[in-house]
Design a protein around this motif. Sequence first.
Motif, PDB file in Angstrom:
ATOM      1  N   ALA A   1       9.971 -13.953  13.710  1.00 38.10           N
ATOM      2  CA  ALA A   1       8.726 -14.425  14.309  1.00 38.10           C
ATOM      3  C   ALA A   1       7.561 -13.494  14.024  1.00 38.10           C
ATOM      4  O   ALA A   1       7.717 -12.273  13.946  1.00 38.10           O
ATOM      5  CB  ALA A   1       8.899 -14.579  15.819  1.00 38.10           C
ATOM      6  N   ILE A   2       6.381 -14.117  13.884  1.00 41.40           N
ATOM      7  CA  ILE A   2       5.101 -13.411  13.895  1.00 41.40           C
ATOM      8  C   ILE A   2       4.466 -13.720  15.245  1.00 41.40           C
ATOM      9  O   ILE A   2       4.174 -14.883  15.547  1.00 41.40           O
ATOM     10  CB  ILE A   2       4.177 -13.887  12.764  1.00 41.40           C
ATOM     11  N   PHE A   3       4.288 -12.713  16.078  1.00 44.11           N
ATOM     12  CA  PHE A   3       3.681 -12.905  17.398  1.00 44.11           C
ATOM     13  C   PHE A   3       2.221 -12.464  17.343  1.00 44.11           C
ATOM     14  O   PHE A   3       1.919 -11.320  16.981  1.00 44.11           O
ATOM     15  CB  PHE A   3       4.424 -12.100  18.464  1.00 44.11           C
TER      16      PHE A   3
ATOM     17  N   VAL B   1      12.606  -8.919  20.665  1.00 38.29           N
ATOM     18  CA  VAL B   1      12.960  -9.387  19.319  1.00 38.29           C
ATOM     19  C   VAL B   1      12.655  -8.256  18.342  1.00 38.29           C
ATOM     20  O   VAL B   1      11.572  -8.209  17.742  1.00 38.29           O
ATOM     21  CB  VAL B   1      12.161 -10.648  18.929  1.00 38.29           C
ATOM     22  N   PRO B   2      13.583  -7.314  18.174  1.00 37.66           N
ATOM     23  CA  PRO B   2      13.298  -6.165  17.300  1.00 37.66           C
ATOM     24  C   PRO B   2      12.896  -6.567  15.879  1.00 37.66           C
ATOM     25  O   PRO B   2      12.035  -5.927  15.282  1.00 37.66           O
ATOM     26  CB  PRO B   2      14.626  -5.402  17.306  1.00 37.66           C
ATOM     27  N   ASP B   3      13.509  -7.631  15.341  1.00 34.63           N
ATOM     28  CA  ASP B   3      13.157  -8.066  13.987  1.00 34.63           C
ATOM     29  C   ASP B   3      12.038  -9.097  14.046  1.00 34.63           C
ATOM     30  O   ASP B   3      12.214 -10.270  13.719  1.00 34.63           O
ATOM     31  CB  ASP B   3      14.377  -8.645  13.273  1.00 34.63           C
ATOM     32  N   SER B   4      10.874  -8.661  14.511  1.00 26.93           N
ATOM     33  CA  SER B   4       9.699  -9.529  14.570  1.00 26.93           C
ATOM     34  C   SER B   4       8.482  -8.722  14.184  1.00 26.93           C
ATOM     35  O   SER B   4       8.488  -7.485  14.228  1.00 26.93           O
ATOM     36  CB  SER B   4       9.513 -10.115  15.975  1.00 26.93           C
ATOM     37  N   ILE B   5       7.429  -9.428  13.794  1.00 25.17           N
ATOM     38  CA  ILE B   5       6.169  -8.793  13.410  1.00 25.17           C
ATOM     39  C   ILE B   5       5.122  -9.177  14.447  1.00 25.17           C
ATOM     40  O   ILE B   5       4.998 -10.357  14.809  1.00 25.17           O
ATOM     41  CB  ILE B   5       5.725  -9.250  12.010  1.00 25.17           C
ATOM     42  N   THR B   6       4.392  -8.179  14.945  1.00 29.95           N
ATOM     43  CA  THR B   6       3.348  -8.429  15.932  1.00 29.95           C
ATOM     44  C   THR B   6       1.992  -8.134  15.304  1.00 29.95           C
ATOM     45  O   THR B   6       1.842  -7.128  14.600  1.00 29.95           O
ATOM     46  CB  THR B   6       3.547  -7.531  17.163  1.00 29.95           C
ATOM     47  N   VAL B   7       1.019  -9.009  15.555  1.00 30.65           N
ATOM     48  CA  VAL B   7      -0.338  -8.766  15.044  1.00 30.65           C
ATOM     49  C   VAL B   7      -1.310  -8.673  16.215  1.00 30.65           C
ATOM     50  O   VAL B   7      -1.127  -9.311  17.253  1.00 30.65           O
ATOM     51  CB  VAL B   7      -0.792  -9.869  14.049  1.00 30.65           C
TER      52      VAL B   7
END
Length: 496
Positions: free
Chosen positions: A294-296, A318-324
């Motif tokens: 996920a991209i959050f 969700v450790p394998d996620s990207i946050t912007v």
Amino acid sequence: MSTALNSTVMSGTRLAGVIGTGPWPGPAYESLTTAMSRAIADGRIPVGVRLPSEREVASATGLSRTTTTRAFSKLREQGFVLTRRGSGSVVRLPEVPGGRIDHLLTPADADETEIDLTCTASTAPPRLLGAYDRAVAKVHAYLPGTGYYPSGLPVLKELIAERYTARGVRTDPDQILITSGAFGAVAIAVRALIEGRGRVPLIEGRGRVLVESPTYPNAIATLEGAGASLISYPLELDDHGHHWDIETMGHIAAQAHARSAYLIPDFHNPTGALLPEEQRPELGAMLRRNRVVAIFDESLAELGLDGDPTPTPMAAFVPDSITVGSTSKIFWGGLRVGWMRIPSHRIDQVAATRLCLDLGAPVLEQLVAVELMHEHDMIVGEYRTRLRAARDSLAQQVRTHLPSWQVDVPRGGMALWCRLPEDRSAALAIAARRHGLSLVSGPNFAPAGGLDRWIRLPYTVPEAQMDEVGPRLAAAWDEALSFSGRIPPGRARIVA
């Protein structure tokens, strides 16, 4: 226009949950037709989804097979359903006079007397000029170098990493990448996940990206521009506003084999909905179970207006996620400084993608962001106070001047998401221009079509203009109700 994949099937139980199970005023087939067509127009039944069989609909709604057959026939006549032998009945939208509007809109010059309700952005805070002065005084230290910092200035990365750690997710500065705004970050992230640059292997179905409906129009354009096929999850709607059903979202993700997602759990744009803390582990578990990266988008996470604490970052679940994130919503859009928080094992993959797009954000603006970060709590606190007063004022104006509209006041964010009594959002946006208002119609927020019964109203307009919004909206709505046949031509605006 993107649509949900035709392989996505809606069950009878799910359909009944969306449209209800009666009572069905006679004639019952007309009531069922109306309920389904409105759900399609609202985006609660996504375009491209395959409907359950007429027999299954009858069982789920408590109606006869004859009734559901007549309703499906009526929906086909109206253009809401396309039925092919062997493929079932697939949802679509009827052709509309004047055509539909692109998600990423063409800019147009606004009259200086016009009130701009297309943009959820504020004017610069009073402390911005001082931040620029201090940044200019410090930029000399960077002049002997090339000025290229593809991952960002270390001092800014450290400040952002500290804020993530304080919010509940331990973050190393090396996990932060500074970008040109939040959507620079989204563009990098989605391309990295779809193209699979670096050492992380490609994933089957990587081009299928799960998104909420409604969602931010520029996100739709950014994802489509990166080659994504959008899988639409319609947010649930009840008397308390919009919310997430994680089980249903997971069912859609699994059916469509989505491998990426773009989600806005924090004061969602445009609905203002906030994913509760107790649902965050559930969402994290669903994404892990379905192997969805996920991209959050946390651009609005710090704009809670009713005393709620800043939400725990989804990266904690969700450790394998990207946050912007971005300075645009909390400080000033003109800075164009955003960032990404990246899992350690994806840093090389994302960095390789970034270098294919640009070589870094401007040094001076990053230094300005550093200065503003030092005053973060004071600046954001003052901004929340102004936004809270503006939100309450605009909500009251809508209730006073447009009592037939439904408005649920969000606990945060920058806009109201109003439900109209008729499917005339596009007509309203066009009529509004003749009454000194710029609006973005609901269909622009629909990744798979629909939402012509909704309108977004930002409460970020200057205080001096706020009292004019209600009367102008009311006059524009009266005019929109008078339109028949082809919608008059109008100019569109960029959405922010």
